[in-house]
Motif scaffolding. Structure first.
Motif, PDB file in Angstrom:
ATOM      1  N   GLU A  59      27.481  40.389  30.591  1.00 52.90           N
ATOM      2  CA  GLU A  59      28.902  40.964  30.312  1.00 52.90           C
ATOM      3  C   GLU A  59      29.703  41.584  31.449  1.00 52.90           C
ATOM      4  OE1 GLU A  59      28.494  43.863  27.061  1.00 52.90           O
ATOM      5  OE2 GLU A  59      27.054  42.664  26.102  1.00 52.90           O
ATOM      6  N   ASP A  60      29.105  41.950  32.574  1.00 54.52           N
ATOM      7  CA  ASP A  60      29.917  42.685  33.589  1.00 54.52           C
ATOM      8  C   ASP A  60      30.469  41.582  34.547  1.00 54.52           C
ATOM      9  OD1 ASP A  60      27.028  41.208  34.066  1.00 54.52           O
ATOM     10  OD2 ASP A  60      27.206  42.451  36.222  1.00 54.52           O
ATOM     11  N   GLN A  61      30.053  40.268  34.321  1.00 47.54           N
ATOM     12  CA  GLN A  61      30.669  39.146  34.767  1.00 47.54           C
ATOM     13  C   GLN A  61      32.155  39.104  34.296  1.00 47.54           C
ATOM     14  OE1 GLN A  61      28.508  35.526  35.959  1.00 47.54           O
ATOM     15  NE2 GLN A  61      26.579  37.020  36.730  1.00 47.54           N
ATOM     16  N   VAL A  62      31.770  38.927  32.989  1.00 47.29           N
ATOM     17  CA  VAL A  62      33.013  38.547  32.189  1.00 47.29           C
ATOM     18  C   VAL A  62      33.969  39.852  32.289  1.00 47.29           C
ATOM     19  CG1 VAL A  62      33.926  38.325  29.763  1.00 47.29           C
ATOM     20  CG2 VAL A  62      31.899  37.318  30.358  1.00 47.29           C
ATOM     21  N   ARG A  63      33.802  40.803  32.389  1.00 49.68           N
ATOM     22  CA  ARG A  63      34.540  41.983  32.466  1.00 49.68           C
ATOM     23  C   ARG A  63      35.132  42.153  33.880  1.00 49.68           C
ATOM     24  NH1 ARG A  63      30.753  45.181  29.433  1.00 49.68           N
ATOM     25  NH2 ARG A  63      29.446  45.517  31.068  1.00 49.68           N
ATOM     26  N   THR A  64      34.320  41.671  34.968  1.00 46.38           N
ATOM     27  CA  THR A  64      34.990  41.500  36.183  1.00 46.38           C
ATOM     28  C   THR A  64      36.343  40.440  36.147  1.00 46.38           C
ATOM     29  OG1 THR A  64      33.026  42.103  37.383  1.00 46.38           O
ATOM     30  CG2 THR A  64      34.500  41.041  38.547  1.00 46.38           C
ATOM     31  N   LEU A  65      35.857  39.306  35.657  1.00 45.59           N
ATOM     32  CA  LEU A  65      37.114  38.306  35.397  1.00 45.59           C
ATOM     33  C   LEU A  65      38.171  38.956  34.752  1.00 45.59           C
ATOM     34  CD1 LEU A  65      38.002  35.458  35.498  1.00 45.59           C
ATOM     35  CD2 LEU A  65      36.855  35.095  33.570  1.00 45.59           C
ATOM     36  N   ARG A  66      37.904  39.577  33.717  1.00 50.68           N
ATOM     37  CA  ARG A  66      39.141  40.078  32.629  1.00 50.68           C
ATOM     38  C   ARG A  66      39.935  40.967  33.653  1.00 50.68           C
ATOM     39  NH1 ARG A  66      36.905  44.270  29.065  1.00 50.68           N
ATOM     40  NH2 ARG A  66      37.216  45.522  30.975  1.00 50.68           N
ATOM     41  N   ASP A  67      39.258  41.755  34.335  1.00 51.43           N
ATOM     42  CA  ASP A  67      39.903  43.049  35.001  1.00 51.43           C
ATOM     43  C   ASP A  67      40.599  42.466  36.316  1.00 51.43           C
ATOM     44  OD1 ASP A  67      38.691  44.741  33.240  1.00 51.43           O
ATOM     45  OD2 ASP A  67      37.159  45.518  34.486  1.00 51.43           O
ATOM     46  N   VAL A  68      40.086  41.427  36.979  1.00 52.33           N
ATOM     47  CA  VAL A  68      40.881  40.933  38.098  1.00 52.33           C
ATOM     48  C   VAL A  68      42.142  39.962  37.617  1.00 52.33           C
ATOM     49  CG1 VAL A  68      40.748  39.244  39.762  1.00 52.33           C
ATOM     50  CG2 VAL A  68      38.740  40.769  39.795  1.00 52.33           C
ATOM     51  N   LEU A  69      41.829  39.299  36.470  1.00 48.47           N
ATOM     52  CA  LEU A  69      42.969  38.706  36.162  1.00 48.47           C
ATOM     53  C   LEU A  69      44.336  39.656  35.708  1.00 48.47           C
ATOM     54  CD1 LEU A  69      41.773  35.371  34.320  1.00 48.47           C
ATOM     55  CD2 LEU A  69      42.690  35.816  36.678  1.00 48.47           C
ATOM     56  N   SER A  70      43.592  40.881  34.933  1.00 46.08           N
ATOM     57  CA  SER A  70      44.537  41.766  34.490  1.00 46.08           C
ATOM     58  C   SER A  70      45.275  42.630  35.720  1.00 46.08           C
ATOM     59  CB  SER A  70      43.816  42.963  33.586  1.00 46.08           C
ATOM     60  OG  SER A  70      43.243  42.319  32.583  1.00 46.08           O
ATOM     61  N   ARG A  71      44.513  42.928  36.600  1.00 45.01           N
ATOM     62  CA  ARG A  71      45.301  43.361  37.724  1.00 45.01           C
ATOM     63  C   ARG A  71      46.096  42.596  38.489  1.00 45.01           C
ATOM     64  NH1 ARG A  71      40.040  45.447  38.694  1.00 45.01           N
ATOM     65  NH2 ARG A  71      39.748  44.089  40.547  1.00 45.01           N
ATOM     66  N   HIS A  72      46.019  41.271  38.656  1.00 41.36           N
ATOM     67  CA  HIS A  72      46.978  40.296  39.435  1.00 41.36           C
ATOM     68  C   HIS A  72      47.454  39.262  38.701  1.00 41.36           C
ATOM     69  CE1 HIS A  72      44.867  42.057  42.992  1.00 41.36           C
ATOM     70  NE2 HIS A  72      43.752  41.909  42.260  1.00 41.36           N
ATOM     71  N   LEU A  73      47.786  39.730  37.394  1.00 43.98           N
ATOM     72  CA  LEU A  73      48.470  38.803  36.249  1.00 43.98           C
ATOM     73  C   LEU A  73      49.694  37.888  36.967  1.00 43.98           C
ATOM     74  CD1 LEU A  73      47.978  37.422  33.771  1.00 43.98           C
ATOM     75  CD2 LEU A  73      49.282  39.147  32.512  1.00 43.98           C
ATOM     76  N   LYS A  74      50.570  38.927  37.223  1.00 47.17           N
ATOM     77  CA  LYS A  74      51.818  38.595  38.005  1.00 47.17           C
ATOM     78  C   LYS A  74      51.551  37.452  39.160  1.00 47.17           C
ATOM     79  CE  LYS A  74      55.083  40.455  35.870  1.00 47.17           C
ATOM     80  NZ  LYS A  74      56.381  39.758  35.052  1.00 47.17           N
TER      81      LYS A  74
END
Length: 438
Positions: free
Chosen positions: A273-288
């Protein structure tokens, strides 16, 4: 032992106790983790999409410890097979293939429904695309009956989607002249050498392979529309109406109706789960920034990226919905982190470790979801036009930075201005924008 050495050892242990306790109290640093994304052919859209994800993850790997590699594959079905074997940890899969895998139907008939798959994110649209050769008399979908038509490699995502269209039209494979046998790597070359009248493929737009065929061989895109298509869309929720916009490829001067699947990012339930959350958070921070790494991604929003209901969500996605952080909305922040020039579909992204294309090596046959022409694609860098460029039909500025649309509808149109870059000198530069509601 002599009492004197014993007393010395006792004093040493007494002095070392606070230091040892402090060391044991320190948090253990997490060991680095590694994930590989299964994508598609080099000149499709899955490959640069996976590269964009890996680039953003690897840029921040020092802070979160997750490292990413991108692997070129033969497409959706091969990705699911590699995921099941543990050869990859993330997979890009078209939505209709995903539905059949989850239900043990279609190409997965006879297999138990795959209850280990979990959704992470929904990405770009992929349209069923009908290409006709320059020498054929095909101008409408009905004209392909009786012609030499490639329906896609057996047990591929292309074949699965085109077969759904045939069934909706009341056609059978025997209603078409059997085309010459071709390998998955060059199955569309018949559009250029005269051995093929038409071919179907599922593709995100822009697509470098389609740009090559329309520029080098004057292949033409044919609309897919009609009452039967309307019924098909009502019957299967994983399909949606789509449009391929005007001036997307050489010789294509008007927009074309068709239908589309979506590209889904999936993993097994066992992915930490922590790897999935990392992926989600990185894409959220850098979506633009993410939406600027390939033109097909430009219309993505936090809302559109929420996974559908084909699969359960991965537990790592359940505690929050991807959102744009305030700093990621600022123009200055986006430009500061954006690449100096967006890459083409065939160019590995800097910062994304690339693994060579691997054979599927699984019980499921390999697919060919992305277009290939039997030769290595040109490694060109395609600048992305801005909103104003598209509206005025002009070229992008030297920075090549596009401003993504903030809106998205279920119908997608793609507009572009062709620029030199492919072997034919007409590799298109494109981006997707929402089509007017009909």
């Amino acid at each position: 032992m002599h009492p004197r050495p014993l007393r010395a050892l006792s004093r040493l242990l007494h002095l070392a106790q606070p230091w040892l306790a402090a060391v044991l109290a320190l948090p253990l640093s997490a060991a680095p983790a590694y994930v590989t994304i299964g994508t598609g052919a080099l000149n499709g859209v899955y490959y640069p999409t996976g590269g964009a994800i890996c680039r953003l993850l690897n840029d921040d790997s020092a802070s979160h410890g997750l490292h990413c590699t991108v692997q070129s594959t033969s497409g959706s079905i091969a990705n699911l097979a590699a995921l099941a074997k543990g050869d990859i940890q993330l997979a890009l899969v078209q939505s209709d293939v995903l539905f059949h895998a989850a239900h043990g139907s279609g190409p997965f008939a006879g297999q138990a429904p795959n209850d280990q798959l979990r959704s992470l994110l929904r990405l770009h649209n992929e349209s069923l695309t009908l290409l006709a050769s320059a020498t054929s008399n095909i101008t409408t979908l009905a004209d392909i009956e009786g012609k030499r038509v490639d329906l896609g490699s057996p047990n591929s995502g292309d074949r699965l989607t085109s077969q759904a269209l045939l069934e909706a039209m009341g056609w059978r494979p025997t209603d078409f002249t059997l085309p010459p046998v071709a390998s998955p790597g060059n199955r569309l070359e018949g559009l250029c050498n005269g051995t093929l009248d038409a071919a179907f493929l599922v593709a995100g737009h822009p697509n470098q392979g389609i740009g090559d065929l329309t520029g080098r061989c004057q292949a033409r895109l044919i609309p897919i529309e009609g009452e039967q298509i309307d019924k098909l869309l009502k019957q299967y929720p994983y399909y949606q109406r789509s449009r391929i916009g005007a001036n997307l490829y050489p010789g294509q001067t008007s927009s074309l109706a068709t239908f589309a699947v979506t590209a889904e990012l999936v993993a097994k339930a066992s992915l930490p789960e922590d790897q999935v959350r990392t992926l989600r958070d990185v894409l959220s921070r850098h979506l633009k920034q993410f939406t600027r790494l390939h033109p097909a991604l430009t219309t993505l929003t936090p809302e559109s990226m929420q996974a559908g209901d084909i699969l359960p969500l991965h537990p790592g996605m359940l505690d929050a919905v991807p959102t744009l952080l305030p700093e990621s909305l600022t123009t200055s922040g986006a430009l500061a982190t954006a690449p100096s020039a967006p890459t083409s579909a065939a160019t590995p992204l800097e910062g994304a470790e690339v693994l060579p294309e691997q054979p599927a090596g699984a019980t499921l046959p390999a697919s060919s979801d992305a277009v290939t022409t039997g030769q290595a694609p040109a490694l060109t860098t395609l600048p992305v036009p801005t909103e104003a460029d598209i509206a005025q039909g002009s070229q992008p500025d030297a920075a090549g930075i596009a401003t993504p649309s903030a809106a998205k509808s279920t119908e997608q149109a793609t507009t572009a201005t062709p620029v030199p870059g492919s072997p034919s000198g007409a590799s298109p530069v494109t981006r997707e924008t929402p089509a007017p509601a009909q």
